[in-house]
Motif scaffolding. Structure first.
Motif, short mmCIF file in Angstrom:
data_model
loop_
_atom_site.label_atom_id
_atom_site.label_comp_id
_atom_site.label_asym_id
_atom_site.label_seq_id
_atom_site.Cartn_x
_atom_site.Cartn_y
_atom_site.Cartn_z
N VAL A 1 0.80 -1.25 -0.12
CA VAL A 1 -0.04 0.04 0.07
C VAL A 1 0.96 1.21 -0.05
N ILE A 2 1.88 1.30 0.78
CA ILE A 2 2.96 2.34 0.79
C ILE A 2 3.36 2.62 -0.53
N ALA A 3 4.07 1.68 -1.01
CA ALA A 3 4.53 1.69 -2.53
C ALA A 3 3.87 2.16 -3.13
N ALA B 1 2.17 7.30 -6.34
CA ALA B 1 0.80 8.22 -6.78
C ALA B 1 1.12 9.59 -6.46
N GLY B 2 2.41 9.76 -6.07
CA GLY B 2 2.88 10.97 -5.35
C GLY B 2 2.55 11.56 -4.12
N GLY C 1 -2.81 10.35 4.20
CA GLY C 1 -1.40 9.89 3.69
C GLY C 1 -0.65 9.28 4.87
N VAL C 2 -1.29 9.06 5.99
CA VAL C 2 -0.90 8.37 7.31
C VAL C 2 -0.97 6.75 7.47
#
Ligand code: PLP
Length: 392
Positions: A23-25, A30-31, A348-349
């Motif tokens: 998920v992080i990758a 996606a910026g 975004g956390v």
């Protein structure tokens, strides 16, 4: 061609952090400026004196050959000396300590030494996933002991049905606890020793966070308890105390028969840990300990930031005395998964959904304070902006 996997591999759930890494990758691609409060991996470097010792030892030709799989006696003696100094526990380095390629390796393999297919093993829920993973690979069946807030996240031994206790061969416990941050006192460990004696259960205590503690609190070793060595062993490593998770070196200590069995298992499947790494771990265990106190001060400050920040949003969390984890309930209307998804999507956390640690983790999430405080402050700012006040 597609090969059919063995049933024991199919039985394993996907490893929690492998999913989170994915998920992080995706988000990063996606910026999104992702702040990960997910995996518990110290962000502070290994202390310089340990690195210096490793550099020197890497150059020594004698260290380039196969080590012994039980570990050098000097390494095992450093572990024994650490136990004497830190816990007042006497260990015979030759027979009561075995080196591991990180404690995760031993935790997974102990099930292979003591569990036959179909055997029962008592596993905490929520818990570090390797307890059940190793047992499932060995064909055994975990019986999950619920860790609930009402019981201080300690298993209620009296609530384990008698027939389950009678057939159980082994039990995992872990304090200071991942993921709840709970700690155990001597009374609890005494109950465990009595329970293990009554039902002839091998106790495997995971003390991975013994050195990560705050506010003057000093975690105990299970082996300090009278009779503990008769019924069990303890796993630990230099990973969390000296910021050495990547070096992969740990140990199991305690009951000599169990240590011998684990050592025998290892001689058949691995060739031990690179000696230069063992020397580095010796430098950690026997060298100056001020880095441990300095780390804990950093984690304490971050812990306070997170707990105070979440409490200002409506949570009512106490400050954990040990580990770098904060375990918190999800707000009303969310599940563990939907809340984790909401927080990554909106803010975004990355937080870890509690259900990844077992059924009893449902309704919770875990935050790891292994990122700098500026990033934690930014994560809390974003959470405040997108989540606002919460209700339960
Ligand atoms: N036990 C617990 C509870 C952990 O959280 C971890 C790592 O996160 C480990 C054991 C494994 O540590 P290592 O294999 O680095 O010694």
């Amino acid at each position: 061609m597609r090969f059919e996997e063995a049933q024991r591999i199919k039985n394993l759930p996907p490893y929690l952090f492998a999913r989170i890494e994915k998920v992080i990758a995706q988000k990063k691609e996606a910026g999104v400026d992702v702040i990960s409060l997910g995996i518990g991996d110290p962000d502070i470097p290994t202390p310089e004196h340990i690195i210096k010792e490793a550099r020197q030892q890497v150059a020594v030709p004698a260290n380039h050959q196969y080590p012994s799989s039980a570990g050098m006696l000097a390494y095992r003696q450093a572990v024994a000396d650490f136990y004497a100094r830190r816990f007042g526990v006497e260990l015979d380095a030759g027979t009561e300590v075995v080196s591991l390629i990180g404690s995760k390796e031993g935790i997974a393999h102990i099930s292979w030494c003591y569990l036959n297919p179909g055997d029962t093993v008592l596993v905490p829920d929520p818990g570090y996933p390797v307890y059940s993973g190793g047992a499932i690979l060995a064909g055994a069946e975990p019986y999950y002991m619920p860790l609930t807030a009402e019981k201080g996240f300690l298993p209620d031994l009296a609530a384990i049905p008698r027939d389950v206790a009678k057939r159980a061969k082994m039990m995992f416990i872990n304090y200071p606890n991942n993921p709840t941050g709970a700690v155990a006192d001597e009374k609890f460990y005494r109950e465990v020793v009595d329970f293990a004696k009554q039902y002839e259960i091998l106790v495997c205590h995971d003390n991975a966070y013994s050195e990560v503690a705050f506010d003057g609190y000093k975690p105990l070793s299970f082996l300090q308890i009278p009779g503990a060595k008769e019924v069990g062993i303890e796993f630990n490593s230099v990973s969390k105390a000296y910021n050495m998770t990547g070096w992969r070196i740990g140990w199991a200590a305690g009951n000599p028969d169990v240590i011998e069995a684990l050592g025998r298992f290892k001689t058949n499947i691995d060739s031990g840990q690179f000696q230069a790494v063992q020397y580095a771990a010796i430098a950690g265990l026997t060298g100056p300990q001020d880095s441990v106190a300095a780390n804990n001060e950093i984690y304490r400050e971050r812990r306070d930031l997170v707990v105070d920040g979440l409490n200002a949003m409506g949570w009512q969390l106490a400050k954990p005395k040990a580990t770098f984890y904060i375990w918190a309930p999800v707000p009303k209307g969310f599940t563990s998964a939907s809340f984790a998804e909401f927080v990554i999507e909106k803010a975004g956390v990355v937080i870890t959904p509690g259900n990844g640690y077992g059924q009893q983790g449902e309704g919770y999430f875990r935050i790891s304070v292994t990122v700098p405080k500026e990033r934690i402050a930014e994560a809390l700012e974003r959470m405040k902006k997108y989540i606002g006040k919460v209700e339960f």
